[in-house]
Scaffold this motif. Structure first.
Motif, mmCIF file in Angstrom:
data_model
loop_
_atom_site.group_PDB
_atom_site.id
_atom_site.type_symbol
_atom_site.label_atom_id
_atom_site.label_comp_id
_atom_site.label_asym_id
_atom_site.label_seq_id
_atom_site.Cartn_x
_atom_site.Cartn_y
_atom_site.Cartn_z
ATOM 1 N N SER A 65 -5.517 -3.960 11.042
ATOM 2 C CA SER A 65 -5.338 -2.395 11.265
ATOM 3 C C SER A 65 -5.980 -1.541 12.168
ATOM 4 O O SER A 65 -7.436 -2.211 12.338
ATOM 5 C CB SER A 65 -6.511 -2.440 9.662
ATOM 6 O OG SER A 65 -5.725 -2.722 8.211
ATOM 7 N N HIS A 95 -7.337 0.868 0.275
ATOM 8 C CA HIS A 95 -7.025 -0.168 0.572
ATOM 9 C C HIS A 95 -5.368 -0.622 -0.042
ATOM 10 O O HIS A 95 -5.911 -0.423 -0.970
ATOM 11 C CB HIS A 95 -7.512 -1.575 1.672
ATOM 12 C CG HIS A 95 -7.923 -1.684 -0.145
ATOM 13 N ND1 HIS A 95 -9.524 -1.380 -0.307
ATOM 14 C CD2 HIS A 95 -8.074 -2.884 -0.674
ATOM 15 C CE1 HIS A 95 -9.235 -2.200 -2.180
ATOM 16 N NE2 HIS A 95 -8.695 -3.274 -1.959
ATOM 17 N N ILE A 104 -4.744 -4.219 3.811
ATOM 18 C CA ILE A 104 -4.270 -3.426 4.174
ATOM 19 C C ILE A 104 -5.167 -1.862 4.520
ATOM 20 O O ILE A 104 -5.278 -1.184 3.794
ATOM 21 C CB ILE A 104 -2.813 -3.042 4.378
ATOM 22 C CG1 ILE A 104 -2.225 -4.563 5.034
ATOM 23 C CG2 ILE A 104 -3.078 -1.836 5.683
ATOM 24 C CD1 ILE A 104 -0.661 -4.409 4.342
ATOM 25 N N THR A 109 -6.950 4.285 9.806
ATOM 26 C CA THR A 109 -5.819 3.384 10.217
ATOM 27 C C THR A 109 -4.415 3.961 10.376
ATOM 28 O O THR A 109 -3.802 4.342 9.822
ATOM 29 C CB THR A 109 -5.799 2.236 9.684
ATOM 30 O OG1 THR A 109 -6.914 1.853 9.145
ATOM 31 C CG2 THR A 109 -4.360 1.560 9.841
ATOM 32 N N PHE A 112 -0.556 -0.960 10.972
ATOM 33 C CA PHE A 112 -0.738 -2.225 10.573
ATOM 34 C C PHE A 112 0.233 -3.701 10.697
ATOM 35 O O PHE A 112 1.230 -3.313 10.496
ATOM 36 C CB PHE A 112 -1.167 -2.048 8.797
ATOM 37 C CG PHE A 112 0.281 -2.360 8.049
ATOM 38 C CD1 PHE A 112 0.443 -1.106 7.619
ATOM 39 C CD2 PHE A 112 0.676 -3.697 7.243
ATOM 40 C CE1 PHE A 112 1.390 -0.965 7.089
ATOM 41 C CE2 PHE A 112 2.057 -3.698 6.777
ATOM 42 C CZ PHE A 112 2.252 -2.494 6.428
#
Ligand code: FE
Length: 240
Positions: A65, A95, A104, A109, A112
């Motif tokens: 990530s 996530h 992920i 983030t 990914f």
């Protein structure tokens, strides 16, 4: 030999995650790079002592990530200075489980990748895992967090298990503090977190927790926590 020269290599900051049976774990890492484009392959370097290492070795999958520049220090501390052996790092963290079964991260983030391990190289304290990318995507548009920004702007420190950790780092910080001490008044004593190495500097305060510059350590609220690893005030010691 001046090992500080190695600090001029540029990196990003990532969370590498994996799974083992029905458990998931993830950790901060700065060593992620693409090795080939056809097929798309990436490599990560993980300390053998870390739980994520055990998980990748078992499951042969990992996810990366890519963190954004504005990621707060507490979030980095959660994944960088705590062990998944002591607590579930994903508890309360947005996530999803990817196609490989590795998690992920969905917050802080920007992108990914998920990979299946195709090669492992023993690198002494660490293992270099090379993985074929089986899934990837962009999550949001923002600047990626670089290792340089983490150190220079966010004043982040490297845990001892980081491949880029330089043992003399702490000593040089201390040396700087001693130099500065002459200018400081009694109240401006610095305190160091014994868990992660973060140094509370009264003249700077802690803007992320709303602590104004000029606040002595003693005046911090009792529930104040280390902005990097989240431990309480009693885990801090005076920097002499
Ligand atoms: Fe800390």
């Amino acid at each position: 030999m001046d090992l500080k020269a190695l600090r001029n290599i540029s990196y990003g900051i990532y969370i590498i995650s994996s799974k083992k049976e029905d458990r998931i774990n993830g950790q901060i890492a700065n060593t992620v790079f693409q090795t080939t484009s056809e097929p798309a392959t990436i490599a990560v370097c993980i300390n053998k002592e870390n739980l994520t290492h055990e998980f990748i070795t078992e499951s042969k999958v990992f996810s990366v990530s890519v963190l954004e520049q504005e990621t707060d220090m507490k979030f980095i501390g959660r994944f960088g200075f705590k062990s998944g052996r002591d607590e579930d790092k994903f508890k309360g963290v947005n996530h999803k489980i990817g196609v490989t079964g590795a998690p992920i991260i969905r917050e802080n983030t920007i992108a990914f990748m998920e990979a299946e391990v195709v090669m492992e190289m023993d690198a002494g304290t660490h293992t270099l895992f090379v993985g074929k990318v089986v899934e990837a995507g962009n999550i949001k548009k923002a600047k990626p967090l670089t290792y340089d920004y983490y150190h220079q702007v966010k004043k982040g420190v490297s845990p001892k298990t980081a491949p880029t950790y330089i043992p003399k780092e702490e000593k040089s910080e201390k040396e700087i503090n001693i130099e500065k001490k002459g200018k400081e008044s009694e109240k401006m004593i610095k305190y160091k977190c014994t868990v992660c190495g973060y140094i509370y500097e009264p003249e700077k305060g802690d803007s992320e927790s709303g602590v104004k510059p000029g606040t002595p350590f003693e005046a911090l609220p009792d529930d104040w926590e280390c902005p990097i690893c989240g431990v309480g005030k009693d885990e801090f010691e005076e920097v002499s």
